[in-house]
Design a protein around this motif. Structure first.
Motif, PDB file in Angstrom:
ATOM      1  N   LYS A   1     -20.030   3.381   9.251  1.00  0.00           N
ATOM      2  CA  LYS A   1     -20.046   3.865  10.639  1.00  0.00           C
ATOM      3  C   LYS A   1     -20.698   2.887  11.604  1.00  0.00           C
ATOM      4  CE  LYS A   1     -19.881   8.771   9.513  1.00  0.00           C
ATOM      5  NZ  LYS A   1     -20.580  10.052   9.549  1.00  0.00           N
ATOM      6  N   GLY A   2     -21.808   2.288  11.179  1.00  0.00           N
ATOM      7  CA  GLY A   2     -22.496   1.328  12.040  1.00  0.00           C
ATOM      8  C   GLY A   2     -21.637   0.105  12.325  1.00  0.00           C
ATOM      9  N   GLU A   3     -21.031  -0.442  11.272  1.00  0.00           N
ATOM     10  CA  GLU A   3     -20.156  -1.603  11.447  1.00  0.00           C
ATOM     11  C   GLU A   3     -18.978  -1.254  12.360  1.00  0.00           C
ATOM     12  OE1 GLU A   3     -20.504  -3.983   7.197  1.00  0.00           O
ATOM     13  OE2 GLU A   3     -19.243  -2.197   7.322  1.00  0.00           O
ATOM     14  N   TYR A   4     -18.421  -0.053  12.143  1.00  0.00           N
ATOM     15  CA  TYR A   4     -17.264   0.327  12.946  1.00  0.00           C
ATOM     16  C   TYR A   4     -17.635   0.477  14.426  1.00  0.00           C
ATOM     17  CZ  TYR A   4     -12.921   2.270  14.498  1.00  0.00           C
ATOM     18  OH  TYR A   4     -11.751   2.452  15.173  1.00  0.00           O
ATOM     19  N   SER A   5     -18.817   0.991  14.706  1.00  0.00           N
ATOM     20  CA  SER A   5     -19.273   1.109  16.095  1.00  0.00           C
ATOM     21  C   SER A   5     -19.350  -0.263  16.755  1.00  0.00           C
ATOM     22  CB  SER A   5     -20.652   1.765  16.163  1.00  0.00           C
ATOM     23  OG  SER A   5     -20.577   3.084  15.711  1.00  0.00           O
ATOM     24  N   VAL A   6     -19.931  -1.233  16.047  1.00  0.00           N
ATOM     25  CA  VAL A   6     -20.024  -2.594  16.577  1.00  0.00           C
ATOM     26  C   VAL A   6     -18.619  -3.188  16.719  1.00  0.00           C
ATOM     27  CG1 VAL A   6     -20.889  -4.932  16.123  1.00  0.00           C
ATOM     28  CG2 VAL A   6     -22.333  -2.935  15.639  1.00  0.00           C
ATOM     29  N   PHE A   7     -17.758  -2.942  15.750  1.00  0.00           N
ATOM     30  CA  PHE A   7     -16.377  -3.436  15.795  1.00  0.00           C
ATOM     31  C   PHE A   7     -15.649  -2.902  17.029  1.00  0.00           C
ATOM     32  CE2 PHE A   7     -11.865  -2.936  14.725  1.00  0.00           C
ATOM     33  CZ  PHE A   7     -11.522  -4.252  14.401  1.00  0.00           C
ATOM     34  N   ALA A   8     -15.755  -1.590  17.267  1.00  0.00           N
ATOM     35  CA  ALA A   8     -15.070  -0.964  18.404  1.00  0.00           C
ATOM     36  C   ALA A   8     -15.584  -1.533  19.729  1.00  0.00           C
ATOM     37  CB  ALA A   8     -15.239   0.556  18.360  1.00  0.00           C
ATOM     38  N   LEU A   9     -16.902  -1.694  19.852  1.00  0.00           N
ATOM     39  CA  LEU A   9     -17.471  -2.285  21.068  1.00  0.00           C
ATOM     40  C   LEU A   9     -17.007  -3.732  21.252  1.00  0.00           C
ATOM     41  CD1 LEU A   9     -21.127  -0.917  20.908  1.00  0.00           C
ATOM     42  CD2 LEU A   9     -19.366  -0.319  22.591  1.00  0.00           C
ATOM     43  N   THR A  10     -16.956  -4.471  20.156  1.00  0.00           N
ATOM     44  CA  THR A  10     -16.504  -5.867  20.212  1.00  0.00           C
ATOM     45  C   THR A  10     -15.048  -5.935  20.661  1.00  0.00           C
ATOM     46  OG1 THR A  10     -18.052  -6.435  18.446  1.00  0.00           O
ATOM     47  CG2 THR A  10     -16.286  -8.010  18.892  1.00  0.00           C
ATOM     48  N   GLU A  11     -14.219  -5.046  20.117  1.00  0.00           N
ATOM     49  CA  GLU A  11     -12.809  -5.007  20.521  1.00  0.00           C
ATOM     50  C   GLU A  11     -12.661  -4.748  22.011  1.00  0.00           C
ATOM     51  OE1 GLU A  11      -9.531  -3.724  17.334  1.00  0.00           O
ATOM     52  OE2 GLU A  11     -10.806  -2.086  18.006  1.00  0.00           O
ATOM     53  N   LYS A  12     -13.423  -3.766  22.528  1.00  0.00           N
ATOM     54  CA  LYS A  12     -13.355  -3.454  23.961  1.00  0.00           C
ATOM     55  C   LYS A  12     -13.764  -4.654  24.806  1.00  0.00           C
ATOM     56  CE  LYS A  12     -14.061   1.527  23.825  1.00  0.00           C
ATOM     57  NZ  LYS A  12     -14.942   2.645  24.183  1.00  0.00           N
ATOM     58  N   PHE A  13     -14.845  -5.305  24.401  1.00  0.00           N
ATOM     59  CA  PHE A  13     -15.325  -6.464  25.152  1.00  0.00           C
ATOM     60  C   PHE A  13     -14.293  -7.594  25.138  1.00  0.00           C
ATOM     61  CE2 PHE A  13     -17.295 -10.604  25.413  1.00  0.00           C
ATOM     62  CZ  PHE A  13     -18.025 -10.496  26.587  1.00  0.00           C
TER      63      PHE A  13
END
Length: 179
Positions: free
Chosen positions: A80-92
């Motif tokens: 879950k933590g990695e996915y949260s960072v992944f999703a934020l990175t994708e948006k950025f």
């Protein structure tokens, strides 16, 4: 019967353009197959590869037997933590870096190379949690998420090996997560 415009190089028939294109495609395919065979012979490759007894085929057969007799199920590629960072990175990246892409759990062996076989083998199976690539598919930033269970066993050594290989390749690494 209607006369269609002649294809490049002359007329094959008074058939529709689709038939003429199909004939051209078959001719081109035959030419490409011929070129591939000639190139293959020049490189010393045989037309068909015969079964060669030995460890390679035995290992492959053992792997197939093992996989055939096992059961498999899906699992999440990230926690879950990695996915949260992944999703934020994708948006950025989508908002600020047009043409760039974000990948998860990318093998270093797919993004780095080394003339030193032992050095390559040392990094080949290691992965970065998140990788940003430029429009040409080349890694430009690695993101490592250090979650709850990160600092177990030999994690510091694995991380040091990854960071050094990425540094030498010119790919910066950003680390973050749970402390």
């Amino acid at each position: 019967m209607q006369n269609w415009p002649a294809p490049i190089g002359g007329s094959f028939s008074n058939e529709s353009p689709t038939v003429n294109h199909l004939i051209l495609a078959v001719i081109l395919l035959l030419i490409l197959v011929g070129i591939a065979r000639i190139s293959s012979r020049k490189l010393g490759r045989s037309k068909k590869r015969a079964y060669v007894p030995g460890w390679w085929n035995d290992a492959q057969n053992n792997q197939l037997t093992t996989v055939t007799n096992a059961s498999f199920s899906t699992q999440s590629i990230m926690n879950k933590g990695e996915y949260s960072v992944f999703a934020l990175t994708e948006k950025f990246v989508k908002a600020h870096l047009p043409g760039h892409r974000v990948f998860a759990q990318t093998s270093l062996g797919e993004i780095l190379k080394s003339p030193d076989r032992n050095a390559f083998l040392a990094i080949n199976s290691k992965r970065v949690d998140i990788l940003i690539v430029n429009p040409f598919g080349v890694g430009i930033l690695a993101i490592e998420y250090q979650g709850d269970g990160h600092y177990q066993q030999n994690a510091p050594m694995r991380d040091a090996v990854k960071k050094e290989a990425l540094r030498k390749a010119g790919i910066p690494t950003v680390e973050g997560g749970v402390t």
